[in-house]
Scaffold this active site. Structure first.
Site, PDB file in Angstrom:
ATOM      1  N   GLY A   1       0.806  -1.012   0.143  1.00  0.00           N
ATOM      2  CA  GLY A   1      -0.092   0.041  -0.065  1.00  0.00           C
ATOM      3  C   GLY A   1       0.743   1.358   0.175  1.00  0.00           C
ATOM      4  O   GLY A   1       2.256   1.167  -0.321  1.00  0.00           O
ATOM      5  N   ASN A   2       0.157   2.402   0.175  1.00  0.00           N
ATOM      6  CA  ASN A   2       0.995   3.534   0.371  1.00  0.00           C
ATOM      7  C   ASN A   2       0.398   4.440   1.318  1.00  0.00           C
ATOM      8  O   ASN A   2      -0.766   4.443   1.920  1.00  0.00           O
ATOM      9  CB  ASN A   2       1.138   4.201  -1.110  1.00  0.00           C
ATOM     10  CG  ASN A   2      -0.234   4.467  -1.700  1.00  0.00           C
ATOM     11  OD1 ASN A   2      -1.070   5.457  -1.226  1.00  0.00           O
ATOM     12  ND2 ASN A   2      -0.653   3.723  -2.689  1.00  0.00           N
ATOM     13  N   ARG A   3       0.965   5.615   1.537  1.00  0.00           N
ATOM     14  CA  ARG A   3       0.560   6.557   2.784  1.00  0.00           C
ATOM     15  C   ARG A   3      -0.535   7.667   2.122  1.00  0.00           C
ATOM     16  O   ARG A   3      -0.652   8.573   3.072  1.00  0.00           O
ATOM     17  CB  ARG A   3       1.751   7.358   3.159  1.00  0.00           C
ATOM     18  CG  ARG A   3       2.768   6.165   3.819  1.00  0.00           C
ATOM     19  CD  ARG A   3       4.008   7.271   4.137  1.00  0.00           C
ATOM     20  NE  ARG A   3       3.792   8.214   5.019  1.00  0.00           N
ATOM     21  CZ  ARG A   3       4.498   9.209   5.365  1.00  0.00           C
ATOM     22  NH1 ARG A   3       5.907   9.302   4.630  1.00  0.00           N
ATOM     23  NH2 ARG A   3       4.373  10.166   6.119  1.00  0.00           N
ATOM     24  N   SER A   4      -1.097   7.501   1.127  1.00  0.00           N
ATOM     25  CA  SER A   4      -2.403   8.454   0.636  1.00  0.00           C
ATOM     26  C   SER A   4      -3.226   8.287   1.755  1.00  0.00           C
ATOM     27  O   SER A   4      -3.837   7.275   1.896  1.00  0.00           O
ATOM     28  CB  SER A   4      -2.460   8.255  -0.648  1.00  0.00           C
ATOM     29  OG  SER A   4      -3.507   9.004  -1.089  1.00  0.00           O
TER      30      SER A   4
END
Ligand code: CTP
Length: 399
Positions: free
Chosen positions: A207-210
């Site tokens: 995943g990512n930090r958005s």
């Protein structure tokens, strides 16, 4: 006039409704405006400077004799895109009608050419007094927008017309004055928000930090401007937005399918989502034991924007986002070209402060090569600036 056209000068008159103007200030900020408060000296009897300074994040003056080197009565007048006076007392209205300049606010009103909205609040007998009636008529004749006070219970036991309107009604009227209240009516805006998650097994993902804050802000702003809004939200758990259809998704593939279905029916696509660039080649249906977690083979995800842009019909506007740490404008221009976009906003993430933050700073680049810098603003403000640019491009011939 400011370059973003978001500067509101909020004048506060000396009536009990001054306390309600605190909420009004907040709602204006939520709608993307940047507010400077100028109370009359009498208004400070109801709400003090400290409250206005804390809420607006700006210094508060009431007289031309303060902060003299800045010549505030002229600089504030020139910087204000809109003047909103709420509440306006009978006395303040009378002073404005007569061109008086006996405090900072009335000086600014005289010096400003910005559109002005006056929100009166007073006792019904003062409102219905022929002097006030005549003064309001003169203001309207001179081009001021003047709201009608509401009818109902007043500060004392009596009731009648004179109440300060509800904040939502004032913001709605203000948006009308600004002229952007319905500039997206009849249009469909498709927004993606958040970050996709690509499952590795039932408990793990890439995943990512958005956070999704920016996408939600754009959906809210587009809905406030009359658009039909569809929001594809990847793993962002904000509350519902009235009038916005929100479809939750998990993965890039799910987002891709929805985009392909919805984009043909949209006028504007704004792709704020951070799409995972790759996904695990094999997704395990059972939890992988850590002893077996040696290596995860990846497959590249398609570029959703580039794929959707291939379906573009004339008249559709596509806006992308980018997060960069260096060569911001060059990288953004390359992405704009490679993905076939009309406009791109590049977040400057060099200090790591954008993800999860309410603030953003960066640059817009459009397909005509026009570039503009955005200094630190809220994501709500950015949302409206982006929509201003999209609306402008919708109006261009042969978009
Ligand atoms: N985007 C997309 N599909 C992808 C990756 C990105 O549609 N698989 C979109 C994002 O939603 C964003 C824009 O493309 O609007 C730019 O995303 P970004 O991650 O900055 O660009 P990448 O193409 O992934 O380039 P890089 O990671 O190499 O900087």
């Amino acid at each position: 006039m400011s370059s973003s056209r978001r500067e509101v000068l909020l004048g506060v008159g000396g009536g009990i409704a001054a306390y309600k103007a605190c909420d009004l200030l907040r709602r204006l900020q939520d709608s993307g405006y940047v507010v400077t408060v100028v109370p009359t000296p009498a208004a400070l009897n109801f709400v003090g400077s400290a409250t206005w300074e804390a809420l607006s994040g700006r210094p508060v003056y009431t007289q031309v004799w303060e902060n003299v080197p800045a010549v505030t009565h002229i600089s504030y007048a020139q910087n204000a895109d809109y003047v909103l006076i709420a509440p306006a007392t009978a006395d303040l209205i009378a002073r404005i009608v007569h061109g008086r300049a006996d405090d900072l606010l009335t000086n600014i009103v005289l010096a400003s050419t910005a559109p002005k909205l006056i929100v009166p609040a007073m006792h019904p007998q003062m409102w219905n007094n022929s002097a006030t009636i005549e003064n309001v008529r003169i203001l309207r004749e001179r081009g001021f927008a003047v709201m009608e006070p509401e009818t109902g219970r007043l500060t004392g036991s009596d009731s009648g017309q004179g109440r300060f309107p509800e904040t939502v009604a004032i913001v709605e009227k203000f948006e009308e004055v600004v002229g952007r209240s319905a500039d997206l009516s009849g249009r469909t805006v498709l927004v993606t928000a958040g970050g996709t998650r690509e499952p590795i097994d039932p408990v793990r993902f890439i995943g990512n930090r958005s956070s999704g804050i920016q996408g939600y802000a754009i959906a809210r702003a587009a809905a406030a401007r009359g658009a039909k809004v569809q929001l594809i939200a990847a793993n962002s758990h904000e509350i519902a937005i009235p009038g916005v259809e929100i479809t939750p998704v998990e993965t890039a593939a799910q987002m891709h399918d929805l985009l392909l279905a919805k984009f043909p029916h949209s006028d504007i696509l704004v792709m704020t989502a951070a799409v995972a660039d790759a996904r695990p080649k094999v997704v395990s249906s059972t939890k992988i034991k850590k002893s077996e977690l040696e290596e995860i083979q990846l497959l590249a995800n398609p570029d959703l924007l580039a794929s959707v842009a291939l379906l573009r019909k004339s008249g559709q506007i596509i806006v992308g986002f980018a997060a960069e740490t260096e060569n911001l404008i060059a990288n953004a221009s390359n992405k704009l070209l490679a993905k076939g976009l009309d406009l791109i906003y590049v977040n400057n993430v060099s200090d790591g402060a954008i993800f999860g933050s309410e603030l953003t700073h960066g640059h817009f680049v459009d397909k005509d090569g026009v570039e503009s810098e955005v200094s630190e603003v809220t994501k709500d403000t950015l949302a409206h600036e982006l929509l201003d640019k999209a609306v402008y491009r919708l109006g261009l011939p042969n978009v």
